[in-house]
Motif scaffolding. Structure first.
Motif, PDB file in Angstrom:
ATOM      1  N   UNK A   1      80.473   2.861 -54.208  1.00  0.00           N
ATOM      2  CA  UNK A   1      79.240   3.586 -53.888  1.00  0.00           C
ATOM      3  C   UNK A   1      78.074   2.626 -53.653  1.00  0.00           C
ATOM      4  N   UNK A   2      77.960   1.592 -54.479  1.00  0.00           N
ATOM      5  CA  UNK A   2      76.873   0.616 -54.298  1.00  0.00           C
ATOM      6  C   UNK A   2      77.043  -0.141 -52.986  1.00  0.00           C
ATOM      7  N   UNK A   3      78.272  -0.455 -52.624  1.00  0.00           N
ATOM      8  CA  UNK A   3      78.517  -1.166 -51.366  1.00  0.00           C
ATOM      9  C   UNK A   3      78.164  -0.293 -50.170  1.00  0.00           C
ATOM     10  N   UNK A   4      78.539   0.996 -50.237  1.00  0.00           N
ATOM     11  CA  UNK A   4      78.173   1.908 -49.161  1.00  0.00           C
ATOM     12  C   UNK A   4      76.658   1.976 -49.017  1.00  0.00           C
ATOM     13  N   UNK A   5      75.961   2.119 -50.154  1.00  0.00           N
ATOM     14  CA  UNK A   5      74.504   2.238 -50.109  1.00  0.00           C
ATOM     15  C   UNK A   5      73.883   0.975 -49.535  1.00  0.00           C
ATOM     16  N   UNK A   6      74.421  -0.182 -49.900  1.00  0.00           N
ATOM     17  CA  UNK A   6      73.910  -1.434 -49.353  1.00  0.00           C
ATOM     18  C   UNK A   6      74.126  -1.494 -47.845  1.00  0.00           C
ATOM     19  N   UNK A   7      75.248  -0.930 -47.397  1.00  0.00           N
ATOM     20  CA  UNK A   7      75.532  -0.941 -45.960  1.00  0.00           C
ATOM     21  C   UNK A   7      74.606  -0.064 -45.166  1.00  0.00           C
ATOM     22  N   UNK A   8      73.969   0.929 -45.830  1.00  0.00           N
ATOM     23  CA  UNK A   8      73.065   1.831 -45.127  1.00  0.00           C
ATOM     24  C   UNK A   8      71.708   1.180 -44.853  1.00  0.00           C
ATOM     25  N   UNK A   9      71.442   0.020 -45.453  1.00  0.00           N
ATOM     26  CA  UNK A   9      70.112  -0.587 -45.330  1.00  0.00           C
ATOM     27  C   UNK A   9      69.821  -1.089 -43.934  1.00  0.00           C
ATOM     28  N   UNK A  10      70.819  -1.211 -43.097  1.00  0.00           N
ATOM     29  CA  UNK A  10      70.558  -1.572 -41.709  1.00  0.00           C
ATOM     30  C   UNK A  10      71.277  -2.824 -41.266  1.00  0.00           C
TER      31      UNK A  10
ATOM     32  N   UNK B   1      83.454  -2.489 -45.059  1.00  0.00           N
ATOM     33  CA  UNK B   1      82.887  -1.308 -45.711  1.00  0.00           C
ATOM     34  C   UNK B   1      82.255  -0.379 -44.674  1.00  0.00           C
ATOM     35  N   UNK B   2      81.653  -0.953 -43.633  1.00  0.00           N
ATOM     36  CA  UNK B   2      81.016  -0.136 -42.589  1.00  0.00           C
ATOM     37  C   UNK B   2      82.020   0.335 -41.551  1.00  0.00           C
TER      38      UNK B   2
ATOM     39  N   UNK C   1      80.229  19.203 -39.164  1.00  0.00           N
ATOM     40  CA  UNK C   1      79.940  17.767 -39.275  1.00  0.00           C
ATOM     41  C   UNK C   1      79.964  17.105 -37.909  1.00  0.00           C
ATOM     42  N   UNK C   2      80.877  17.544 -37.041  1.00  0.00           N
ATOM     43  CA  UNK C   2      80.983  16.945 -35.712  1.00  0.00           C
ATOM     44  C   UNK C   2      79.780  17.196 -34.825  1.00  0.00           C
ATOM     45  N   UNK C   3      78.953  18.184 -35.172  1.00  0.00           N
ATOM     46  CA  UNK C   3      77.783  18.480 -34.339  1.00  0.00           C
ATOM     47  C   UNK C   3      76.614  17.528 -34.608  1.00  0.00           C
ATOM     48  N   UNK C   4      76.698  16.715 -35.660  1.00  0.00           N
ATOM     49  CA  UNK C   4      75.612  15.786 -35.998  1.00  0.00           C
ATOM     50  C   UNK C   4      75.600  14.645 -34.987  1.00  0.00           C
TER      51      UNK C   4
ATOM     52  N   UNK D   1      76.295   7.583 -38.167  1.00  0.00           N
ATOM     53  CA  UNK D   1      76.450   7.260 -39.584  1.00  0.00           C
ATOM     54  C   UNK D   1      76.392   8.518 -40.446  1.00  0.00           C
ATOM     55  N   UNK D   2      75.424   9.383 -40.166  1.00  0.00           N
ATOM     56  CA  UNK D   2      75.305  10.615 -40.946  1.00  0.00           C
ATOM     57  C   UNK D   2      76.511  11.508 -40.688  1.00  0.00           C
ATOM     58  N   UNK D   3      76.964  11.562 -39.439  1.00  0.00           N
ATOM     59  CA  UNK D   3      78.124  12.392 -39.113  1.00  0.00           C
ATOM     60  C   UNK D   3      79.352  11.950 -39.911  1.00  0.00           C
ATOM     61  N   UNK D   4      79.607  10.651 -39.980  1.00  0.00           N
ATOM     62  CA  UNK D   4      80.774  10.166 -40.693  1.00  0.00           C
ATOM     63  C   UNK D   4      80.668  10.464 -42.189  1.00  0.00           C
TER      64      UNK D   4
END
Length: 623
Positions: A504-513, A482-483, A393-396, A400-403
């Motif tokens: 889960x919905x809050x995390x997904x909303x946070x991924x929108x940018x 959340x972020x 995981x640390x190599x990513x 955001x994707x790494x975390x």
């Protein structure tokens, strides 16, 4: 290469767009325009229009829009300069060379392309002749019919050291050596590289032959012999079948990477044209980048044997640093010992599609590979698994994707080796008596601790549900956390399916940018059917947390909420560590073990006390 706007305008003016597009798309005249079903997405009613007067195409279905150059880059996957060169060749124009050396290099490569085209034609003639009888029989056994032979330009190299050299002598030995068709050894005559092999041409995105792969007919090594790197061919950057797969992938909305040339041909036999293969090597970063330009999530489909599984893991590890939001891989795992050719023969396209539909994600493949790498019966082995997953995981590179990978691997690990597995010890867990209070020979007996002040806010098995709900209510008021605290919030054991969904919905909303806002998040949650949960949490006021009080200083409230989240996330980890320490002491008590247990007890007590103080509003004074 820099091209002037005047040159590009003249090139566009000379190209009849409907003629160009009509080579691969069936166009129907519609007034002054042409219409067709869009080549960029699947549709039954024509919404794709071509206007020769204006020199552009447009799809009212998917929004595809562009000129002749754009069409070649989008439909065939050509680079900009390759698209310009192809159009210029058809229009009788010469692409300006940036300098004399580049012009000389282009002229040399053009000559080498002629050599490779002539070699491909000669190999095809040999396959159809008397010498090619054995090769034709081999192809027939493999189920490769005349249609596939023609489609892929398959030929045959006779088992001779000089027949190709003689046939192409007009080009001279130097060019034959430079293209890799001849092998030059000091003090000896050059001789043919490919002998006694079925010959499969490798083409660039413009359909020009740049190399060959040769498959031996009899037993021998190597089974496949590929052209060496040449001025035309960089095996680490080229994908076999790229010229056909580029167009096919647009319609299928996918690209499939398989291990070898015959796998690609087998899938084509089943009507799947969007397959590519590396050229006798493991997939490289450059080849992965080329596939990502074709689709966001390429499918990797390797053989079901151990070698195929290892190849899949190597590709996954190589891709890992480059993945990003919306850019990853999926892996189709073939039944044990089978390759795509076996699958096509046994079940046809339906069997292939079923395997592709069941493809697993990149994180799932890596988890399985590391989990199955060795027995996990000891703490050391489990610690090794956790470290390997952490290193992956640390190599990513994308943060955001790494975390999220770190959180996902931690979740999987904890499900198997965390609190759920250790519950039998939890029922009997109590701290050890200090050693100095035990008489010689007295057996150890657990003695319950007196209830602490923190026990009023935190129960034995974890965090009080009232505290959990209070923290989730605080996050609704300060959703930016959340972020910033994604990893810690992801570790929280909420104990409520509705709260899990809300998180889960809050995390997904946070991924929108954009940053999460209170009102915006509440709207998103309401649309997800969680409006009632939001209202319940907003009414939470049983505890005196600063982040639940409307008159609290916002900075202090956010600090307190952050501290509560960190304390809650630490609590189950401390519980797990305590259980491990207790288990070890039960087998062999010593001073170091007792000290470790006391340290963990103190840490857990501190986390509980911090939560209690925050719940009672005693951290830092009133608001």
């Amino acid at each position: 290469m820099s091209l002037s706007p005047q040159f590009l305008d003249e090139l566009r003016a000379r190209v009849t767009l409907s003629t160009l597009i009509g080579r691969s798309v069936k166009l129907v005249k519609a007034g002054r325009e042409f219409k067709a079903c869009c080549p960029f997405h699947n549709e039954k009613s024509p919404s794709f229009y071509v206007n020769d007067d204006k020199g552009f195409y447009h799809c009212f279905g998917c929004g595809a829009h562009g000129d002749a150059i754009r069409f070649l880059t989008e439909a065939k996957g050509l680079t900009f300069i390759d698209a310009v060169k192809e159009l210029a060749q058809g229009a009788g124009m010469e692409v300006p060379a940036p300098d004399p050396r580049a012009a000389q290099r282009n002229e040399m490569q053009a000559g080498l392309h002629d050599v490779m085209a002539a070699a491909a034609s000669w190999f095809q003639e040999q396959l159809g002749g008397i010498a090619g009888a054995e090769a034709r029989a081999y192809l027939q056994r493999r189920g490769i019919d005349e249609r596939l032979v023609k489609k892929f330009g398959i030929g045959f190299a006779p088992d001779s050291r000089g027949k190709l050299r003689t046939a192409l002598k007009s080009f001279g030995d130097a060019k034959l050596i430079e293209t890799g068709l001849l092998i030059l050894v000091e003090d000896k005559e050059p001789y043919d590289r490919f002998r006694g092999r079925v010959m499969i041409p490798i083409q660039d995105q413009r359909g020009r032959v740049i190399a060959f792969g040769g498959r031996i007919l009899d037993k021998g090594e190597p089974k496949y012999l590929n052209s060496p790197d040449t001025p035309l061919f960089d095996k680490g950057r080229t994908l076999f079948n790229i010229e056909r797969a580029s167009a096919a992938s647009r319609k299928a909305n996918r690209v499939i990477a398989v291990e070898g040339y015959m796998d690609v041909i087998a899938l084509a036999k089943a009507g799947i044209d969007e397959a590519v293969a590396a050229n006798g090597t493991a997939l490289t970063e450059a080849q992965l980048e080329r596939m990502w330009r074709m689709t966001e999530i390429p499918l990797l489909c390797f053989d079901g044997d151990k070698a195929g599984q290892k190849a899949a893991v190597r590709a996954a590890q190589r891709a890992l640093p480059m993945i990003a939001p919306g850019r990853t891989l999926r892996f189709a795992l073939l039944p044990g010992g089978q390759d795509p050719d076996d699958l096509v023969k046994s079940g046809g396209v339906r069997a292939v599609e079923q395997v592709l539909d069941e493809a697993i994600s990149l994180d799932e493949l890596l988890w399985r590979a590391e989990y199955e790498a060795q027995p996990l019966s000891t703490p050391e082995a489990r610690a090794g698994l956790r470290k390997r997953l952490g290193d992956l995981a640390g190599s990513i590179q994308d943060r955001d994707v790494r975390e999220l990978y770190q959180a996902e691997f931690r979740r999987r690990f904890d499900e198997l080796f965390g609190s759920a597995q250790r519950r039998p010890f939890e029922r009997n867990f109590q701290p050890f008596q200090p050693r100095q209070q035990r008489r010689p020979g007295q057996p150890w007996k657990p003695e319950p601790l007196p209830p602490s002040r923190a026990a009023h806010a935190v129960n034995k098995s974890g965090v009080n549900p009232m505290v959990t709900r209070a923290v989730m209510a605080g996050l609704l008021r300060f959703p930016a956390l959340f972020s910033s605290h994604m990893e810690a919030i992801g570790q929280l054991q909420l104990g409520d399916e509705r709260l899990d969904r809300l998180r889960a919905e809050a995390f997904e909303a946070g991924f929108s940018g954009g940053p999460l806002e209170k009102e915006g998040l509440e709207t998103i949650l309401a649309e997800a059917g969680l409006g009632a949960v939001v209202e319940e949490l907003k009414a939470t006021n049983a505890l005196a947390f600063s982040f639940l009080r409307g008159n609290a200083d916002p900075d202090r409230a956010m600090r307190d909420l952050s501290a509560a989240i960190e304390a809650m996330a630490a609590r189950p980890l401390l519980d797990a560590a305590l259980r491990e320490a207790t288990e070890r002491l039960g087998m062999a008590a010593d001073d170091a073990g007792l000290e470790e247990q006391r340290r963990l007890l103190a840490a857990r007590e501190a986390a509980d006390r911090a939560l209690t103080d925050l719940a009672l509003g005693e951290d830092g004074g009133g608001a």
